[in-house]
Design an enzyme around this catalytic site. Sequence first.
Site, mmCIF file in Angstrom:
data_model
loop_
_atom_site.group_PDB
_atom_site.id
_atom_site.type_symbol
_atom_site.label_atom_id
_atom_site.label_comp_id
_atom_site.label_asym_id
_atom_site.label_seq_id
_atom_site.Cartn_x
_atom_site.Cartn_y
_atom_site.Cartn_z
ATOM 1 N N GLU A 14 0.510 6.328 -5.438
ATOM 2 C CA GLU A 14 0.575 4.866 -5.454
ATOM 3 C C GLU A 14 -0.481 4.225 -6.342
ATOM 4 O OE1 GLU A 14 2.566 4.187 -1.037
ATOM 5 O OE2 GLU A 14 0.490 3.546 -1.379
ATOM 6 N N ARG A 46 3.078 17.240 2.848
ATOM 7 C CA ARG A 46 2.306 16.677 1.745
ATOM 8 C C ARG A 46 0.972 16.158 2.265
ATOM 9 N NH1 ARG A 46 2.854 11.058 -0.217
ATOM 10 N NH2 ARG A 46 1.560 10.860 -2.067
ATOM 11 N N HIS A 78 -5.618 10.648 -3.960
ATOM 12 C CA HIS A 78 -5.066 9.642 -3.058
ATOM 13 C C HIS A 78 -6.176 8.642 -2.710
ATOM 14 C CE1 HIS A 78 -1.694 8.902 0.037
ATOM 15 N NE2 HIS A 78 -2.511 7.848 0.079
ATOM 16 N N GLU A 94 7.329 8.977 0.744
ATOM 17 C CA GLU A 94 6.928 8.247 1.951
ATOM 18 C C GLU A 94 7.998 7.233 2.321
ATOM 19 O OE1 GLU A 94 3.085 6.333 1.901
ATOM 20 O OE2 GLU A 94 2.173 7.970 0.767
ATOM 21 N N TYR A 138 8.722 1.053 1.706
ATOM 22 C CA TYR A 138 8.448 0.491 3.027
ATOM 23 C C TYR A 138 9.139 -0.848 3.269
ATOM 24 C CZ TYR A 138 4.855 4.044 3.766
ATOM 25 O OH TYR A 138 4.198 5.241 3.940
ATOM 26 N N ASN A 164 7.672 5.900 -2.781
ATOM 27 C CA ASN A 164 7.212 5.504 -1.453
ATOM 28 C C ASN A 164 7.783 4.133 -1.137
ATOM 29 O OD1 ASN A 164 5.707 7.823 -1.724
ATOM 30 N ND2 ASN A 164 3.722 6.811 -1.777
#
Length: 530
Positions: A196, A103, A150, A425, A338, A336
């Site tokens: 995002e 990606r 992005h 992600e 984290y 995504n």
Amino acid sequence: MGWPSEVVNLVLPLFLLLELGTHCVAVDRSSFPPGFEFGFSTSAYQVEGAAHEDGRGLSIWDTFSCIPGNILGGGNGDVAADVYHRYKEDVQVLKSLGTDVYRFSISWARIFPGGSARHGKVNPKGVQYYNNLINELLQNGIEPFVTIFHWDVPQVLENEYGGFRSKRIIDDYSEFAEFCFKEFGDRVRKWVTVNEPSIFATHGYGNGKNAPGRCTTNGGNCAAGDSSREPYIVAHNLLLAHMRAVKIYRSKYQQKQKGVIGISLYADWYLPYSSSKLDVDATQRVLDNKLGLYLDPLVFGDYPYSVKQLIRDRLPVFSEEESKEIRGSFDFIGLNYYMSSYVMDNSTSSDPTRKSDIASNPGQDAPENPDIPDTFATTTSQKDGIALGPSEGGVEYWISYPRGIKLLLDNVKTKYGTPPVYITEIGYVTLDNGQPLQDILEDTERIQYIKNCLCYTLQAMREGADVRGLLLWSYIDNFEWNNGYSFRLGLHYVNYTNNDLRRIPKASAIWFQQAMNPREAPTAAILLVP
């Protein structure tokens, strides 16, 4: 009658181990169903470099990065990891890792240096670069997975009408998106419209940490902005841009090109600080504000009730037609993930214990100000002096909690009707403080974190989550936005000294390569042990 103290002393530590985290063993490609895809994610500004070459125009990140104090260490993306010139070398790196899908994003300003056709022609050298990259990936058995936007708005459009603060951006974005479908869609089967949107909106227009660096000027570090309104205006326009791109793709290209289109949403996980109704409700308000603000419109056609109730007239409204069109405007949802943290209600509480937890470790959302705007809630990584998880790689606020990916997937499955999901992600950060190279290369904590995330993803899938693939951030270190080059999340070390830029495999790269090419028989079941 209570349990004997010996039983409590035996059971409680086991319960805490199971609750606060588990370690994972015996997981590799063969543990996953056939067709499950593994890969890596990047973005144009973070890896390409060649910022002033071959006709590329300026983006808001070029401008933002040049302002002293905006980037930790004073770096920028002028060179980054130089993937623009090294893409053939990097495709071989990806191939060696057993990559199924890669990606990457297409730089808007590299295709349209003036932001749109009305400001000049398409840049043929930019188009040729992406054609070359896509062809190189396909020739090496790697499927391109393309992000259209992005975060790199052409600076021309920011100057002209304020970028995503204006609905005019929707027409220009749609023009760019359709050009990508038309030019690359014969070979690209997976599209992400926006990456995002929540981070772009809050960090670009709420706290000013990211480009274009806008926030309320009173006491802030921004020259202009309105932190109470602009993030919601930008979020709304991002969703409308996404909706328009999906409509164009579905009506003109999808049937012939046989691809799928979705959006990638940033999704931390949040747990109530206590079982009290106040904390449980506060946690839901945070989830509504962070994830539901974007996912609710896509699934239900409108913003969450709690968001509308709290934001009121600062929140834009979908027209009846927009609500119909945005509902179901995805073939998959990218997530995504984290970090995770505890959430506590702060609408009424004055508990000094809670204040102590916040003061000692305020959480990842805003270390200087732990309150999450418009939620009457506060995050913390500690409860009763015990951290939810260890800090990753020396970054105090980056809390490692791999179980959060399962809880997130469970929530999306339950609340939103089991949509197809790509984990677009996950990543583990280490901080480069000038330590010996060998110490950076021995990233065993990253390996364990990825193993745990894989195990929890498998567990969620076996409980009904529809997960199609998992992409790591990333195969190489890169420019990590306002954190510059000191934050390293790659499986390969990039030597930035004197622009040498060699890719040196870390221990995680060697492990991942082996995990993607297992020699053992398929694993019968996942194994989670304390």
